[in-house]
Design a protein around this motif. Structure first.
Motif, PDB file in Angstrom:
ATOM      1  N   ILE A 201       0.846  -1.196   0.000  1.00  0.00           N
ATOM      2  CA  ILE A 201       0.000   0.000   0.000  1.00  0.00           C
ATOM      3  C   ILE A 201       0.884   1.250   0.000  1.00  0.00           C
ATOM      4  CG2 ILE A 201      -1.913  -1.124   1.177  1.00  0.00           C
ATOM      5  CD1 ILE A 201      -0.797   0.053   3.794  1.00  0.00           C
ATOM      6  N   ASP A 202       0.251   2.398  -0.268  1.00  0.00           N
ATOM      7  CA  ASP A 202       0.970   3.670  -0.247  1.00  0.00           C
ATOM      8  C   ASP A 202       0.962   4.202   1.180  1.00  0.00           C
ATOM      9  OD1 ASP A 202       2.219   6.013  -0.807  1.00  0.00           O
ATOM     10  OD2 ASP A 202       0.794   6.692  -2.321  1.00  0.00           O
ATOM     11  N   GLY A 203       1.735   3.545   2.033  1.00  0.00           N
ATOM     12  CA  GLY A 203       1.717   3.862   3.450  1.00  0.00           C
ATOM     13  C   GLY A 203       2.183   5.266   3.763  1.00  0.00           C
ATOM     14  N   GLU A 204       3.189   5.748   3.068  1.00  0.00           N
ATOM     15  CA  GLU A 204       3.729   7.075   3.357  1.00  0.00           C
ATOM     16  C   GLU A 204       2.693   8.165   3.077  1.00  0.00           C
ATOM     17  OE1 GLU A 204       6.631   7.552   4.901  1.00  0.00           O
ATOM     18  OE2 GLU A 204       6.647   5.355   4.968  1.00  0.00           O
ATOM     19  N   TYR A 205       1.930   7.993   1.998  1.00  0.00           N
ATOM     20  CA  TYR A 205       0.908   9.000   1.698  1.00  0.00           C
ATOM     21  C   TYR A 205      -0.209   8.962   2.738  1.00  0.00           C
ATOM     22  CZ  TYR A 205      -2.609  11.705  -0.778  1.00  0.00           C
ATOM     23  OH  TYR A 205      -3.551  12.645  -1.101  1.00  0.00           O
ATOM     24  N   LEU A 206      -0.640   7.765   3.126  1.00  0.00           N
ATOM     25  CA  LEU A 206      -1.678   7.663   4.157  1.00  0.00           C
ATOM     26  C   LEU A 206      -1.227   8.345   5.443  1.00  0.00           C
ATOM     27  CD1 LEU A 206      -3.059   4.018   3.768  1.00  0.00           C
ATOM     28  CD2 LEU A 206      -4.369   6.143   3.565  1.00  0.00           C
ATOM     29  N   ILE A 207       0.006   8.099   5.845  1.00  0.00           N
ATOM     30  CA  ILE A 207       0.523   8.702   7.068  1.00  0.00           C
ATOM     31  C   ILE A 207       0.473  10.227   6.981  1.00  0.00           C
ATOM     32  CG2 ILE A 207       2.651   9.084   8.386  1.00  0.00           C
ATOM     33  CD1 ILE A 207       3.338   6.103   7.771  1.00  0.00           C
ATOM     34  N   SER A 208       0.814  10.770   5.814  1.00  0.00           N
ATOM     35  CA  SER A 208       0.852  12.228   5.646  1.00  0.00           C
ATOM     36  C   SER A 208      -0.531  12.864   5.691  1.00  0.00           C
ATOM     37  CB  SER A 208       1.535  12.583   4.323  1.00  0.00           C
ATOM     38  OG  SER A 208       0.671  12.292   3.216  1.00  0.00           O
ATOM     39  N   GLN A 209      -1.575  12.056   5.537  1.00  0.00           N
ATOM     40  CA  GLN A 209      -2.932  12.597   5.471  1.00  0.00           C
ATOM     41  C   GLN A 209      -3.708  12.445   6.779  1.00  0.00           C
ATOM     42  OE1 GLN A 209      -4.060  14.390   2.708  1.00  0.00           O
ATOM     43  NE2 GLN A 209      -1.860  14.157   2.339  1.00  0.00           N
ATOM     44  N   PHE A 210      -3.059  12.029   7.845  1.00  0.00           N
ATOM     45  CA  PHE A 210      -3.720  11.988   9.147  1.00  0.00           C
ATOM     46  C   PHE A 210      -3.901  13.409   9.677  1.00  0.00           C
ATOM     47  CE2 PHE A 210      -2.851   7.506   9.205  1.00  0.00           C
ATOM     48  CZ  PHE A 210      -3.736   6.956  10.135  1.00  0.00           C
ATOM     49  N   GLN A 211      -5.029  13.645  10.344  1.00  0.00           N
ATOM     50  CA  GLN A 211      -5.301  14.935  10.950  1.00  0.00           C
ATOM     51  C   GLN A 211      -6.325  14.736  12.073  1.00  0.00           C
ATOM     52  OE1 GLN A 211      -7.284  17.505   8.086  1.00  0.00           O
ATOM     53  NE2 GLN A 211      -9.177  16.329   8.204  1.00  0.00           N
ATOM     54  N   LEU A 212      -6.656  15.828  12.763  1.00  0.00           N
ATOM     55  CA  LEU A 212      -7.775  15.844  13.701  1.00  0.00           C
ATOM     56  C   LEU A 212      -8.891  16.667  13.088  1.00  0.00           C
ATOM     57  CD1 LEU A 212      -6.072  16.421  17.181  1.00  0.00           C
ATOM     58  CD2 LEU A 212      -6.680  14.270  16.082  1.00  0.00           C
ATOM     59  N   CYS A 219      -8.617  11.227  12.014  1.00  0.00           N
ATOM     60  CA  CYS A 219      -9.161  10.824  10.717  1.00  0.00           C
ATOM     61  C   CYS A 219      -8.081  11.037   9.664  1.00  0.00           C
ATOM     62  CB  CYS A 219     -10.420  11.624  10.372  1.00  0.00           C
ATOM     63  SG  CYS A 219     -10.127  13.396  10.090  1.00  0.00           S
ATOM     64  N   ILE A 220      -8.403  10.706   8.423  1.00  0.00           N
ATOM     65  CA  ILE A 220      -7.527  11.062   7.309  1.00  0.00           C
ATOM     66  C   ILE A 220      -8.310  11.980   6.381  1.00  0.00           C
ATOM     67  CG2 ILE A 220      -6.169   8.943   7.434  1.00  0.00           C
ATOM     68  CD1 ILE A 220      -7.720   7.946   4.988  1.00  0.00           C
ATOM     69  N   THR A 221      -7.606  12.770   5.599  1.00  0.00           N
ATOM     70  CA  THR A 221      -8.292  13.706   4.714  1.00  0.00           C
ATOM     71  C   THR A 221      -8.928  12.961   3.545  1.00  0.00           C
ATOM     72  OG1 THR A 221      -6.485  14.140   3.163  1.00  0.00           O
ATOM     73  CG2 THR A 221      -6.457  15.349   5.249  1.00  0.00           C
ATOM     74  N   ASN A 222      -9.982  13.552   2.998  1.00  0.00           N
ATOM     75  CA  ASN A 222     -10.666  12.896   1.879  1.00  0.00           C
ATOM     76  C   ASN A 222      -9.829  12.869   0.605  1.00  0.00           C
ATOM     77  OD1 ASN A 222     -10.874  15.579   1.051  1.00  0.00           O
ATOM     78  ND2 ASN A 222     -13.066  15.733   1.540  1.00  0.00           N
ATOM     79  N   ARG A 223      -8.697  13.569   0.619  1.00  0.00           N
ATOM     80  CA  ARG A 223      -7.781  13.457  -0.522  1.00  0.00           C
ATOM     81  C   ARG A 223      -7.188  12.049  -0.612  1.00  0.00           C
ATOM     82  NH1 ARG A 223      -4.849  19.122   0.881  1.00  0.00           N
ATOM     83  NH2 ARG A 223      -4.328  17.879   2.691  1.00  0.00           N
ATOM     84  N   ALA A 224      -7.188  11.335   0.515  1.00  0.00           N
ATOM     85  CA  ALA A 224      -6.629   9.986   0.561  1.00  0.00           C
ATOM     86  C   ALA A 224      -7.715   8.918   0.508  1.00  0.00           C
ATOM     87  CB  ALA A 224      -5.799   9.810   1.826  1.00  0.00           C
ATOM     88  N   HIS A 394     -13.254   2.809  16.878  1.00  0.00           N
ATOM     89  CA  HIS A 394     -12.328   1.850  16.283  1.00  0.00           C
ATOM     90  C   HIS A 394     -12.567   1.695  14.776  1.00  0.00           C
ATOM     91  CE1 HIS A 394      -9.873  -1.876  16.121  1.00  0.00           C
ATOM     92  NE2 HIS A 394      -9.334  -1.393  17.213  1.00  0.00           N
ATOM     93  N   VAL A 395     -13.002   2.758  14.104  1.00  0.00           N
ATOM     94  CA  VAL A 395     -13.294   2.681  12.674  1.00  0.00           C
ATOM     95  C   VAL A 395     -12.506   3.753  11.929  1.00  0.00           C
ATOM     96  CG1 VAL A 395     -15.584   1.696  12.946  1.00  0.00           C
ATOM     97  CG2 VAL A 395     -15.326   4.176  12.971  1.00  0.00           C
ATOM     98  N   LEU A 396     -12.408   3.574  10.605  1.00  0.00           N
ATOM     99  CA  LEU A 396     -11.674   4.499   9.752  1.00  0.00           C
ATOM    100  C   LEU A 396     -12.590   5.664   9.388  1.00  0.00           C
ATOM    101  CD1 LEU A 396      -9.575   3.345   6.655  1.00  0.00           C
ATOM    102  CD2 LEU A 396     -10.584   5.598   6.867  1.00  0.00           C
ATOM    103  N   ARG A 397     -12.116   6.873   9.640  1.00  0.00           N
ATOM    104  CA  ARG A 397     -12.903   8.079   9.370  1.00  0.00           C
ATOM    105  C   ARG A 397     -12.192   8.937   8.319  1.00  0.00           C
ATOM    106  NH1 ARG A 397     -16.607   8.470  13.673  1.00  0.00           N
ATOM    107  NH2 ARG A 397     -17.237  10.501  12.865  1.00  0.00           N
ATOM    108  N   ILE A 398     -13.009   9.635   7.502  1.00  0.00           N
ATOM    109  CA  ILE A 398     -12.496  10.520   6.449  1.00  0.00           C
ATOM    110  C   ILE A 398     -13.144  11.887   6.614  1.00  0.00           C
ATOM    111  CG2 ILE A 398     -12.571  10.969   3.963  1.00  0.00           C
ATOM    112  CD1 ILE A 398     -12.193   8.100   3.436  1.00  0.00           C
ATOM    113  N   ALA A 423     -16.570   6.553  -1.652  1.00  0.00           N
ATOM    114  CA  ALA A 423     -15.594   5.512  -1.316  1.00  0.00           C
ATOM    115  C   ALA A 423     -16.059   4.165  -1.854  1.00  0.00           C
ATOM    116  CB  ALA A 423     -15.412   5.434   0.191  1.00  0.00           C
ATOM    117  N   VAL A 424     -15.145   3.443  -2.486  1.00  0.00           N
ATOM    118  CA  VAL A 424     -15.455   2.106  -2.977  1.00  0.00           C
ATOM    119  C   VAL A 424     -15.925   1.215  -1.826  1.00  0.00           C
ATOM    120  CG1 VAL A 424     -14.486   0.039  -4.064  1.00  0.00           C
ATOM    121  CG2 VAL A 424     -13.813   2.314  -4.877  1.00  0.00           C
TER     122      VAL A 424
END
Length: 481
Positions: A201-212, A219-224, A394-398, A423-424
């Protein structure tokens, strides 16, 4: 607290990983060194021989990823709640929680937890609860943390996902959630060591898109969004291909059966909460590892049948010895039949009807019922379905990226990914794959030809006498829907 990295180590996933002084001191404790002898993937090397990495390496990787996620969150515009000094303390506290999140794993990890549940011989804890006990009762580790200014219970509260008075755990999703440092490391590391590419996976990009978000939720930004979809799909495929591989599950089941015998017959393997506490306090937990289990299994295999101590629920001695041979010599149960289908998450029909016929099937083929194993598995893409009213923890948020121009009262609120129509994952979240297999552990002294002939006979019996009932059930289920 000195955040500067005192040591750098080489890692096959990240290249170079830096560790702080307190992290080095934690790693040097006996109870952490134990993780070098706990396999991350259990019996997976039976099928993927390169999958030999440990929970020691994984834990260091999770610590590294957690630190990078925290750095990303710190860049969220408007995130000014903590002074630099307070933030440095929290940054280290969460990295320590990530480093120690697997400290409570039993030998062979989840197989041992399942064996304890099946044995049902007393109150036991899962690995997060046992991890909390390690931080509370292991004097060496506790002393290291306290000397560096960290309260052990405030660290275990993060990976146990508990809230303690005056202790903030609101960033706990970094360590344990639908998209966290644990899974980000696990997927990539497993892909690397097994040679199966699904975890790339593109782990580095996901990490860069974490925010509050505006509510302070991780959560992560909707860009990711697409990258997050890829992450969830990769995790699903990796589990299907590796963890649920037919041979891996055959080995896992056999190991669980042998572990149940060890738990019932040997006090040192009992692992009630009280006995685990005693192990931690007397230091024996530090040597309670995979090697100890394998050594005992070898001893069982070599013992004459008449010398084996058998409990009321133990299989006959010759079958127990065959199960030991299955683990030691890779003479595993054979897959006789398997079936799989996708279905709505709401329509769960449990175990196959053939489960009711296994006693009769074993008698028909003159084999002990203990040699038959029915494996079932239900696996969905996410923990919740679209529109679910379940607790959204405990869920993934965007969410929309937080920008400087947002007024405090207008900061965007994140949404669970399954409720994001773009989201797919939202299209797949209400479906799950239901699979079942029938395994048979044939006698150790049978020839290959005899096993092949008996497999064919049992399969024929299933098809002619039992499985048509399964087909009728599926048709009826479709008609009802």
């Amino acid at each position: 607290m000195d955040r500067s990295q005192k040591t750098q180590i080489a890692d096959p996933i990240y290249g170079t990983v830096g560790l702080t002084e307190v992290e080095i001191d934690v790693i040097d404790t006996q109870v952490f060194q134990r993780l070098s002898n706990i396999s991350q993937l259990g019996v997976v090397p039976f099928v993927f021989p390169g999958a030999q990495y440990t929970r020691f390496a994984h834990s260091i990787g999770v610590c590294h990823v957690a630190g990078k996620i925290l750095d990303s969150i710190r860049e969220t515009p408007g995130f000014e709640e903590l002074s630099d000094e307070s933030w440095e303390h929290e940054w280290q506290r969460y990295r320590l929680a990530a480093l120690l999140h697997d400290i409570g794993h039993y030998p062979f990890s989840h197989a041992y937890e399942q064996a304890l549940k099946r044995a049902n011989l007393g109150e036991h804890g899962d690995h997060e609860q046992i991890g909390g006990m390690v931080l509370k009762y292991d004097e060496e580790l506790k002393s290291v943390l306290e000397q560096h200014g960290y309260e052990p219970e405030s660290i275990s509260a993060i990976f146990k996902r508990t809230n303690l008075k005056d202790v903030s755990t609101r960033l706990k999703d970094i360590v344990s959630s639908g998209l966290d440092a644990d899974r980000l490391d696990y997927l990539r590391r497993t892909a690397h060591y097994t040679g199966v590419p699904y975890g790339n996976i593109d782990g580095e990009y996901l990490i860069s898109q974490f925010q509050l978000d505006g509510n302070g939720d991780v959560c992560i930004t909707n860009r990711a969004r697409l990258t997050a979809d890829h992450f969830l799909l990769s995790r699903w495929f990796e589990y299907q291909q590796i963890i649920f591989h037919h041979t891996v599950q055959a080995a896992d089941y056999t190991l669980e059966d042998v572990l149940i015998h060890l738990i019932g017959q040997f006090e040192e393997f009992e692992c009630t909460r009280e006995s685990v506490r005693e192990k931690i306090q007397d230091g024996s937990w530090a040597t309670f590892d995979d090697a100890k289990v394998m050594e005992t299994i070898r001893d069982l295999k070599d013992l004459p049948s008449e010398d084996l101590e058998m409990g009321d629920d133990s299989p006959p001695p010759e079958i127990l010895k065959d199960k030991c041979s299955a683990i030691l010599d890779r003479k595993l149960p054979k897959t006789v039949f398997e079936n799989s289908r996708f279905r709505d998450c709401e329509k769960r029909d449990g175990r196959p009807l053939v489960d009711d016929a296994l006693d009769e099937l074993a008698d028909d083929h003159n084999l002990n019922r203990e040699r038959f194993y029915l494996w079932t598995n239900t696996y969905s893409f996410t923990k919740i379905s679209p529109g679910s009213k379940r607790e959204l923890d405990h869920v993934l948020r965007i969410g929309e990226p937080v920008r400087e121009k947002h007024d405090v009262s207008e900061k965007p609120v994140s949404e669970v990914i399954v409720n994001d129509s773009e989201a797919v994952t939202s299209l797949l979240a209400d479906k799950e794959r239901f699979r079942w297999r029938l395994y048979v552990l044939f006698p150790d002294d049978w020839s290959g030809e005899r096993i092949r002939n008996k497999k064919a006979d049992i399969r024929k019996s299933l098809l002619e006498d039992y499985l048509h009932k399964e087909e009728e059930e599926v048709i009826a289920e479709g008609a009802d829907s």
